[in-house]
Design a protein around this motif. Structure first.
Motif, PDB file in Angstrom:
ATOM      1  N   ALA A  51      12.972  18.078  -8.818  1.00  6.91           N
ATOM      2  CA  ALA A  51      13.139  19.371  -8.151  1.00  6.91           C
ATOM      3  C   ALA A  51      12.755  20.520  -9.070  1.00  6.91           C
ATOM      4  O   ALA A  51      12.114  21.495  -8.635  1.00  6.91           O
ATOM      5  CB  ALA A  51      14.586  19.536  -7.687  1.00  6.91           C
ATOM      6  N   LEU A  84       9.978  23.576  -8.833  1.00 10.01           N
ATOM      7  CA  LEU A  84      10.282  24.991  -9.063  1.00 10.01           C
ATOM      8  C   LEU A  84       9.355  25.584 -10.116  1.00 10.01           C
ATOM      9  O   LEU A  84       8.951  26.747 -10.023  1.00 10.01           O
ATOM     10  CB  LEU A  84      11.745  25.135  -9.489  1.00 10.01           C
ATOM     11  CG  LEU A  84      12.233  26.551  -9.794  1.00 10.01           C
ATOM     12  CD1 LEU A  84      12.107  27.449  -8.572  1.00 10.01           C
ATOM     13  CD2 LEU A  84      13.676  26.519 -10.296  1.00 10.01           C
ATOM     14  N   SER A 105      12.519  32.031  -7.515  1.00  8.72           N
ATOM     15  CA  SER A 105      13.125  31.506  -6.281  1.00  8.72           C
ATOM     16  C   SER A 105      14.563  31.078  -6.534  1.00  8.72           C
ATOM     17  O   SER A 105      14.859  30.355  -7.486  1.00  8.72           O
ATOM     18  CB  SER A 105      12.316  30.308  -5.763  1.00  8.72           C
ATOM     19  OG  SER A 105      12.979  29.694  -4.668  1.00  8.72           O
ATOM     20  N   HIS A 161      15.402  27.086  -3.680  1.00  4.75           N
ATOM     21  CA  HIS A 161      14.845  25.742  -3.693  1.00  4.75           C
ATOM     22  C   HIS A 161      15.880  24.666  -3.393  1.00  4.75           C
ATOM     23  O   HIS A 161      15.518  23.543  -3.041  1.00  4.75           O
ATOM     24  CB  HIS A 161      14.142  25.475  -5.021  1.00  4.75           C
ATOM     25  CG  HIS A 161      12.663  25.684  -4.929  1.00  4.75           C
ATOM     26  ND1 HIS A 161      12.118  26.878  -4.532  1.00  4.75           N
ATOM     27  CD2 HIS A 161      11.619  24.847  -5.133  1.00  4.75           C
ATOM     28  CE1 HIS A 161      10.802  26.776  -4.519  1.00  4.75           C
ATOM     29  NE2 HIS A 161      10.474  25.544  -4.881  1.00  4.75           N
ATOM     30  N   GLY A 220       9.065  24.729   3.921  1.00  2.10           N
ATOM     31  CA  GLY A 220       8.476  25.583   2.903  1.00  2.10           C
ATOM     32  C   GLY A 220       7.281  26.363   3.422  1.00  2.10           C
ATOM     33  O   GLY A 220       7.091  27.529   3.069  1.00  2.10           O
ATOM     34  N   THR A 277      14.291  34.390  -0.851  1.00  4.16           N
ATOM     35  CA  THR A 277      14.586  32.974  -1.103  1.00  4.16           C
ATOM     36  C   THR A 277      16.096  32.726  -1.115  1.00  4.16           C
ATOM     37  O   THR A 277      16.557  31.685  -0.642  1.00  4.16           O
ATOM     38  CB  THR A 277      13.982  32.521  -2.441  1.00  4.16           C
ATOM     39  OG1 THR A 277      14.451  33.374  -3.510  1.00  4.16           O
ATOM     40  CG2 THR A 277      12.462  32.585  -2.387  1.00  4.16           C
ATOM     41  N   PHE A 281       3.937  27.602  -2.901  1.00  2.00           N
ATOM     42  CA  PHE A 281       5.325  27.575  -2.445  1.00  2.00           C
ATOM     43  C   PHE A 281       5.560  26.395  -1.511  1.00  2.00           C
ATOM     44  O   PHE A 281       6.602  25.730  -1.580  1.00  2.00           O
ATOM     45  CB  PHE A 281       5.669  28.886  -1.739  1.00  2.00           C
ATOM     46  CG  PHE A 281       7.138  29.064  -1.489  1.00  2.00           C
ATOM     47  CD1 PHE A 281       7.959  29.603  -2.463  1.00  2.00           C
ATOM     48  CD2 PHE A 281       7.705  28.689  -0.280  1.00  2.00           C
ATOM     49  CE1 PHE A 281       9.318  29.763  -2.239  1.00  2.00           C
ATOM     50  CE2 PHE A 281       9.062  28.843  -0.047  1.00  2.00           C
ATOM     51  CZ  PHE A 281       9.866  29.379  -1.032  1.00  2.00           C
ATOM     52  N   SER A 292       5.603  23.191  -3.543  1.00  2.24           N
ATOM     53  CA  SER A 292       6.816  23.191  -4.357  1.00  2.24           C
ATOM     54  C   SER A 292       8.031  22.794  -3.526  1.00  2.24           C
ATOM     55  O   SER A 292       8.886  22.025  -3.985  1.00  2.24           O
ATOM     56  CB  SER A 292       7.022  24.579  -4.970  1.00  2.24           C
ATOM     57  OG  SER A 292       8.242  24.653  -5.656  1.00  2.24           O
ATOM     58  N   ALA A 293       8.107  23.304  -2.302  1.00  2.00           N
ATOM     59  CA  ALA A 293       9.201  22.926  -1.407  1.00  2.00           C
ATOM     60  C   ALA A 293       9.143  21.437  -1.072  1.00  2.00           C
ATOM     61  O   ALA A 293      10.176  20.756  -1.012  1.00  2.00           O
ATOM     62  CB  ALA A 293       9.131  23.758  -0.128  1.00  2.00           C
ATOM     63  N   ALA A 334      10.529  19.507  -3.966  1.00  2.00           N
ATOM     64  CA  ALA A 334      11.991  19.608  -3.961  1.00  2.00           C
ATOM     65  C   ALA A 334      12.587  18.692  -2.893  1.00  2.00           C
ATOM     66  O   ALA A 334      13.643  18.080  -3.101  1.00  2.00           O
ATOM     67  CB  ALA A 334      12.415  21.053  -3.718  1.00  2.00           C
ATOM     68  N   ALA A 376      20.874  25.795  -6.561  1.00  2.00           N
ATOM     69  CA  ALA A 376      19.609  26.505  -6.803  1.00  2.00           C
ATOM     70  C   ALA A 376      19.637  27.230  -8.146  1.00  2.00           C
ATOM     71  O   ALA A 376      18.641  27.231  -8.880  1.00  2.00           O
ATOM     72  CB  ALA A 376      19.348  27.504  -5.672  1.00  2.00           C
TER      73      ALA A 376
END
Length: 341
Positions: free
Chosen positions: A61, A65, A76, A79, A116, A135, A232, A235-236, A239, A263
């Motif tokens: 994760a 990020l 953010s 996340h 995301g 976020t 983004f 990245s989501a 995660a 987070a």
């Protein structure tokens, strides 16, 4: 008759070593040693396998990020929302009969990826503080939805009854976490290698350029918002893979997986290790979790005091995090430079 001037082609200047290293995803010898450490820890610390699985799960994760914070420059605090979406996706699939882990994990990532992508249109519209608040708002909304939908998620009691089939039909998830250890190790390594290629690609270098000066990028014909949305979104998704890994290895999902505290922990782990360097995500996560485990055992009441002192010391004396401080040492800076990520 004049003498002809003979023009010899000028030898091409050699590419600076730092630039070559920056754009190369090839591993170095020391990196192979780093990745052998978890394998060694499996045999050296057999009573702490659960902690090792948690470290590697959270590291996935935090790697995600790092893509948006360390490379794209988006701070953010949401996340954990995508982490929790991935966890609930994998958990609910298992509860309803889809217990095959190797297919459930991409499904968890896909669920977070969609969330995301939708969220990215809101996030990239603003600047630093606005993005942080957006976020944070996303995380709070998703948390409350999961909390209220107790018939589906289990609410504050959590989602239990998650059972997983053996990996490849051969390796059962045992009580001691042996299979979970190697499974988490393989996922963490795969995500790291994938991100190593991403950040070393022209797209990854463009993200770094946006972070350093987004106003100049349109002059180069680069879409700033488009690149940030892609970063983004992926990245989501990463995660979400980490959340799915948590659900599969612990066979339980609590609503705290979506919390702002989780987070914030991810953000602290990244800052502690060093953002903008993929190894910073790994080292920061390991250091934070091991310190938390040790300090909580040492003093269950005041362990947060010592954790806070450690974080302040890291910020004051280790600019760029632990990895940044290490690579400012003359021996390492001269050999690896900024390219060692």
């Amino acid at each position: 008759m004049t003498d002809a001037t003979v023009v010899t082609p000028r030898a091409a200047a050699p590419e600076p070593a730092a630039i070559a290293r920056l754009a190369s995803p090839r591993p170095r010898a020391f990196e192979l040693i780093v990745w052998l450490l978890p394998a060694a820890a499996y045999f050296l610390f057999p009573d702490h396998l659960a902690l090792g699985v948690t470290i590697m799960t959270y590291a996935v994760a935090v790697l995600g990020l790092d893509l948006v914070l360390g490379y794209a420059g988006i701070v953010s605090l949401g996340h954990a929302a995508f982490f929790g979406i991935g966890a609930y996706t994998a958990g609910l699939l298992a509860v309803h009969g889809w217990r095959e882990p190797l297919s459930g994990l991409p499904a968890a990532g896909a669920g977070a990826l969609v969330a995301g992508f939708v969220s990215s249109f809101l996030v990239v519209r603003g600047k630093d503080l606005t993005r942080l608040m957006v976020t944070l708002g996303i995380g709070l909304v998703v948390y409350e939805i999961a909390n209220q939908a107790s018939a589906v998620t289990g609410g504050v009691d959590g989602l239990s009854g998650i059972g997983m089939d053996p990996i490849l039909g051969l390796f059962d998830f045992d009580f001691y976490g042996r299979t979970a250890w190697w499974y988490a190790y393989a996922v963490c390594l795969a995500v790291f290698v994938y991100l190593r290629f991403v950040v070393s690609s022209p797209y990854g270098l463009s993200l770094a350029a946006i972070r350093e000066g987004s106003a100049r990028m349109p002059a180069l014909g680069a879409s700033v918002d488009g690149r940030l949305r892609i970063a983004f979104t992926f990245s989501a998704g990463i995660a979400g893979i980490a959340g799915g890994l948590l659900a599969q290895t612990t066979q339980f999902v609590g609503v705290d997986a979506l919390s702002v505290t989780r987070a914030a922990d991810f953000l602290v782990m990244l800052v502690l290790g060093g953002s903008g360097r993929l190894y910073g995500a790994l080292i920061g996560t390991a250091l934070f979790m091991i310190a938390k485990e040790y300090l909580a055992d040492l003093n269950p009441v005041y362990w947060e005091f010592w954790m806070g002192a450690m974080l302040m010391a890291a910020v004051l004396f280790a600019r760029g995090g632990i990895v940044g401080a290490l690579f400012r040492l003359p021996a390492l800076r001269g050999r690896f430079g900024r390219g060692s990520r």
